[in-house]
Design an enzyme around this catalytic site. Sequence first.
Site, mmCIF file in Angstrom:
data_model
loop_
_atom_site.group_PDB
_atom_site.id
_atom_site.type_symbol
_atom_site.label_atom_id
_atom_site.label_comp_id
_atom_site.label_asym_id
_atom_site.label_seq_id
_atom_site.Cartn_x
_atom_site.Cartn_y
_atom_site.Cartn_z
ATOM 1 N N GLY A 1 0.772 -1.235 0.000
ATOM 2 C CA GLY A 1 0.000 0.000 0.000
ATOM 3 C C GLY A 1 0.803 1.283 0.000
ATOM 4 N N ASN B 1 8.128 10.638 -2.900
ATOM 5 C CA ASN B 1 6.884 11.045 -3.547
ATOM 6 C C ASN B 1 5.945 11.640 -2.498
ATOM 7 O OD1 ASN B 1 4.177 11.041 -4.520
ATOM 8 N ND2 ASN B 1 4.740 9.563 -6.098
ATOM 9 N N GLN C 1 0.567 7.908 3.290
ATOM 10 C CA GLN C 1 1.047 6.909 4.226
ATOM 11 C C GLN C 1 1.018 7.446 5.648
ATOM 12 O OE1 GLN C 1 4.849 5.394 3.073
ATOM 13 N NE2 GLN C 1 4.654 3.603 4.375
ATOM 14 N N GLY D 1 6.731 4.441 6.948
ATOM 15 C CA GLY D 1 5.573 3.572 7.227
ATOM 16 C C GLY D 1 5.296 3.405 8.705
ATOM 17 N N GLU D 2 6.338 3.311 9.499
ATOM 18 C CA GLU D 2 6.129 3.033 10.925
ATOM 19 C C GLU D 2 5.939 4.317 11.725
ATOM 20 O OE1 GLU D 2 6.178 -0.343 11.090
ATOM 21 O OE2 GLU D 2 7.008 -0.326 9.065
ATOM 22 N N ARG E 1 14.756 12.146 2.786
ATOM 23 C CA ARG E 1 14.241 12.567 1.492
ATOM 24 C C ARG E 1 12.885 11.916 1.246
ATOM 25 N NH1 ARG E 1 18.055 11.233 -3.423
ATOM 26 N NH2 ARG E 1 17.277 12.631 -5.061
ATOM 27 N N ILE E 2 11.956 12.709 0.766
ATOM 28 C CA ILE E 2 10.630 12.196 0.458
ATOM 29 C C ILE E 2 10.588 11.916 -1.043
ATOM 30 C CG2 ILE E 2 8.162 12.729 0.463
ATOM 31 C CD1 ILE E 2 9.480 12.207 3.258
#
Lengths: 174, 710, 325
Positions: free
Chosen positions: B471, B601, B608, B674-675, B598-599
Amino acid sequence: MAAGSAALGVADLPTDAAGPQTAEIELIVNGRSRRLELDTRTSLLDALREHLQLTGTKKGCNQGACGACTVLLDGRRVNSCLTLALMHDGAHITTVEGLARGDALHPVQAAFIEHDGFQCGYCTPGQIMSAVACIAEGHTGSDDEIRAWMSGNICRCGAYPGIVAAVAQAARAG
Amino acid sequence: MIDPSIGLPLPRVDGRAKVTGAAQYAAEFNQPNQVYAVVVNSTVGLGRIAAIDAAAATGMPGVVAILSHLNAPRLPYHEHRAFVDPAIGERLHVLQDDQVRFFGHPVAVVIAETLDQAEHAAAAMRISYAAETPVVRLDAPGAVMIVPDAARKPSGRTIADGVRGDPDAAFAQATHQIDATYDIAREHHNPMEPHATVALWDGDHLTLWSKSQFVVNEAIEIAAVFGVPAEQVLVICPFIGGAFGAALRTWSHVTLAALAARHVGRPVKLVLSRRQMFYAVGHRPRTVQRVALAAAPDGRLAAIIHEGTAETSRYEQYIDALTTASAFLYACPNVRTTYRLVPLDSSTPTFMRGPGEASGIVALECAMDELAVALAMDPIELRLRNEPTVNEQNGLPFSSRSMRACYALGAARFGWERRDPRPRSMHDGRLLIGWGMAAATYPSSRAPANARARILADGTAEVETAASDMGPGTYTSMTQVAADALELAPADVRIRIGRSDFPPTPPHGGSMTMASVGSAVQAACLAARALAGGTNYRDIIARRGGEPIVAAASSARGDEQRRFSMNAFGAVFAEVAVDPDLCTVRVRRAVGAYGAGRIINPRLARSQCTGGMVGGIGMALMEQTVVDTRDGRPVNASMADYLVPVNLDVGSLDALFVDEDDPYVNPLGAKGIGEIAIVGMAPAIANAVFHATGQRVRDFPIRIEALLST
Amino acid sequence: MHPFSFHAAATEQEAIAEAAAGGRYIAGGTTLVDLMREEVERPRRLIDINRLPLRDVHVQDDGLVIGALARMSDVARDPATAQVQPLIVDALVEGASPQIRNMASIGGNLLQRVRCSYFRTLDAPCNKRTPGSGCSAIGGANSGHALFGTSVHCVATHPSDLAVALVALDAVILTRGPGGARRFPVEALYRMPGETPHLEHTLEPGEMIVEIRVPHGSYARRARYLKVRDRASYEFAVVSVAVAMDIDGGIVRDVRLAAGGVGTMPWRLRGSEAVLTGRQSGRAAWRDAAERAIDGAQPLVGNHFKVELLRRTVVRALEMVGGAA
Ligand SMILES: Cc1cc2nc3c(=O)[nH]c(=O)nc-3n(C[C@H](O)[C@H](O)[C@H](O)COP(=O)(O)OP(=O)(O)OC[C@H]3O[C@@H](n4cnc5c(N)ncnc54)[C@H](O)[C@@H]3O)c2cc1C
Ligand code: SF4
Ligand code: FES
Ligand code: FES
């Protein structure tokens, strides 16, 4: 507590059902007539997923408690897991596979992509079918109204902000 | 020259597949001649199977076979332990003996021509047990606390005991003290997609279409269970309908599906019911945590004591970093952390989004809030006064730490300066409004990963790697990484993942997919480009006679782990509205500000993070697996009874990212989100509830019941 | 699911005859299919009654008439219903989800079965499902169970929101069956568990609900259904209260009150109605009525909090309808 389950709830197992336990029905799925010979027990959801190989409609709970199985039944959104296929002989079913027109996505589908109204995508077909109906019902007057009327579709990924934005946009556009 | 795509908010490349229903999840790989398997679970919480009467079920129409320990073949169960498996203990073996270890233990599997037939026959199985009384709660009389064996070593991320200074003495002497115990309920992941496996044997080769966050390991694990070479097992899983850790390990139902398929010589589809999702596919362990904090009047922390206790099963010691962050989130000379387990007659817990930190930081950050109240100090100010310059636990510098920027950015967006610090001081009509905040952190790690890039004659490229996408958008973000490395447009790159025969990767979890797999994808693409010797691929390949350019590469950890403490940090702010009479709590809005490197997207990263915040709402206010104390039955094992947030529960959520350039953490500079996305939200809400009501609820979830009785 | 045969009835007579011979009616199926899948329900023959012309909703001189097969969503969006009985619309919209409301019928809603998790699985003792096997909830997880109307044999709450509203409004059920037509208050449809928790309602075998009639009342237009729950939507009531009140010149002339989530059947609060009738409206009256509402509550180990919650919910619901002054 009981040491075993043998006696619980099954002492009165009925004898075999009276009459045939299969039936032939016709479903008009996404505009196409499909004839099916089904076990009477077959849910509309399993008819789609296991018999017609239309796996876009998802099974999340099989108990009416998540909305992943939402389809349009004669234009109304329903949970296909809680209804028997043979109760809908001759009915029109629209699934997520039936929304796009060729390459052109349905506006709700496009809005879901644009607003990132999903992550894993598993609740998404149900959300989209529900959204199509939600807009048709006119329950999109405000973000809170959308939230309330989209609450029959659980998204464990928590994509709700995107879902609300997508529904609002598609409603405005439509 | 093509503009770089990293950093751009591209829509998902698999979006179309997902909104049209074309994306296929494990259960949707129907095979010709397939039969259906349904698992039968024990109805007692401990004991032995006394007798199995399968007569009625066997005679039912459509039934093909029934397997139990009475007739199932003995399986080799060769030793295999991946790092998603507990280091101590042995995985559950199924249908090998008459032992029942927990309520819902798989004891038989019924195979029939149709799903309805299999379900009906499964219900007709008559199994009796010699039942014993299980110990199912960590505070039950017979429950025994142990020191987790694997955590005794002080080197790991999870340590049983850590100490610096003299925390007890410092605590006793301080002017301001907080000493509180927090109890967080057991939670189940409940992804929308239930676990599912379609198993197909072709001779002694096995193909599994199976829900997995770790296809490579699933193949190895099943090969070990069946005693076949790992190359003979292929696991395919292009899409995962959410997992949050529940599909990291390979659970026993995969074995049952493969066993059933081998036994009947036909492809078998096995899908767990929602109820079965509460039996043996892992859960976030219930934790009971004592946090004692002491501070000087200026807010400087004098002591942190964090004693965490978590449940595990009797056959495996699941451990996570429950108390680890308490040793470095703040500057403090005197710190003690302890971590204990209580083995119960339950199935083994497992990683669930933000494992360890998500629970541990609830305790730490609620205690910090309590301390701020005791000091009459703004909770951000208290935290700023305790900002460390290095990781005081190991003395390492942080590769980057944007905590201050997170507080500032989050507070500004949230409007924190308008907060009246007094509890019960803010209202909206009759409703009590509360504003709370919490800090968050999660380690950034990576593991060796591999990828293969192939540049084709038409000038487009294909990248293969065994990674997964549950996801977060792996398909999309890897497309961006590959596109930039190859200097192609994203539309000219196809990412193929989710097959165990692709180049191996670590599990899709622990927020390390981008760091690990992304680095490998980047390396493979750079290698392919180097091989090509230019980026005018069509011409280059034409000159090679149409031969595609293929390059494989791996990425491994560097020495960064030894040189730096690498963590994502964040600050989460939440506003709740509490009905003072009816005690209902609603989260109206929340802002999370993260320093996560760094992101890749921003569109996906935002989703997320807000998705993790929704998980935090569940953790704070709703989620709990109710265990029957008599037999360990998960009582509320359904989506109607195990409450997770619905759309109307979620107000406006905002996720912000501070600019953070971290050259050390990995080649991409991405820390993973994610966490950390779930960490911090639950304590921010709990602290907001306190601010709204003046009631400090330390047992989670904070339901009507809890607020009414506190 | 146990095998069964299926018949879609074309006429009421045919349906009733089939049901008298042992068939089981199915309307929306949202309760029945769910429980059949768990094998808690095992009908041998299903009689689909959805073709019967029992979907009409209209207002007549003596009240609102709702066909038993009208869907929850149809009634909820019926303008006439909203005008004469807003309480019913409130109770419907707060129930289940839009999808379920599109499927679920009014008759089926009244006959939905308890949500006690021990009832919904074959492997736990449950007197309601398997008479004589014991009640798992009494010594087990019972925070969602009832305060009123319980027995040592069963403590499950009746889950319907609509039924609470209908009981408050003195609605009447019309049935037809092998023994002819009957008409009785909705409240009389329900039985408390007593010694026989497996018997939940008073319908005869084969008896079909055909219509619900809701009498007009001076109280009907000032009405609210307040549902309290941990999740904002898609959850059964922890506690709910239906109030309809006629206040004239600051005096409560007539009032109807019932509670959900607390009784083994929809729980009419007649004591509270008596406290209120003729009283000056306002906080003091609301408090007294709420105090009276919790009279006789018999909490279990896990649901003590519901007593206080009921008290507060009654106060709030009365405030919402009658003002907070
Ligand atoms: C996840 C979930 C959440 C829910 N939440 C709520 C909620 O919040 N509030 C609420 O009130 N309800 C809730 N419900 C329950 C739902 O409203 C009921 O299941 C529904 O109203 C039942 O109606 P039906 O037509 O589907 O009944 P069916 O399932 O068709 O039938 C139910 C029973 O009634 C009998 N029957 C049906 N019609 C007749 C008739 N005309 N005459 C005689 N017998 C008949 C059937 O034989 C069967 O025994 C929820 C259900 C689910 C699955
Ligand atoms: S409360 Fe009633 S329904 Fe629940 S277990 Fe006891 S007898 Fe069964
Ligand atoms: S699968 Fe039908 S509602 Fe969950
Ligand atoms: S997108 Fe994963 S459950 Fe909604």
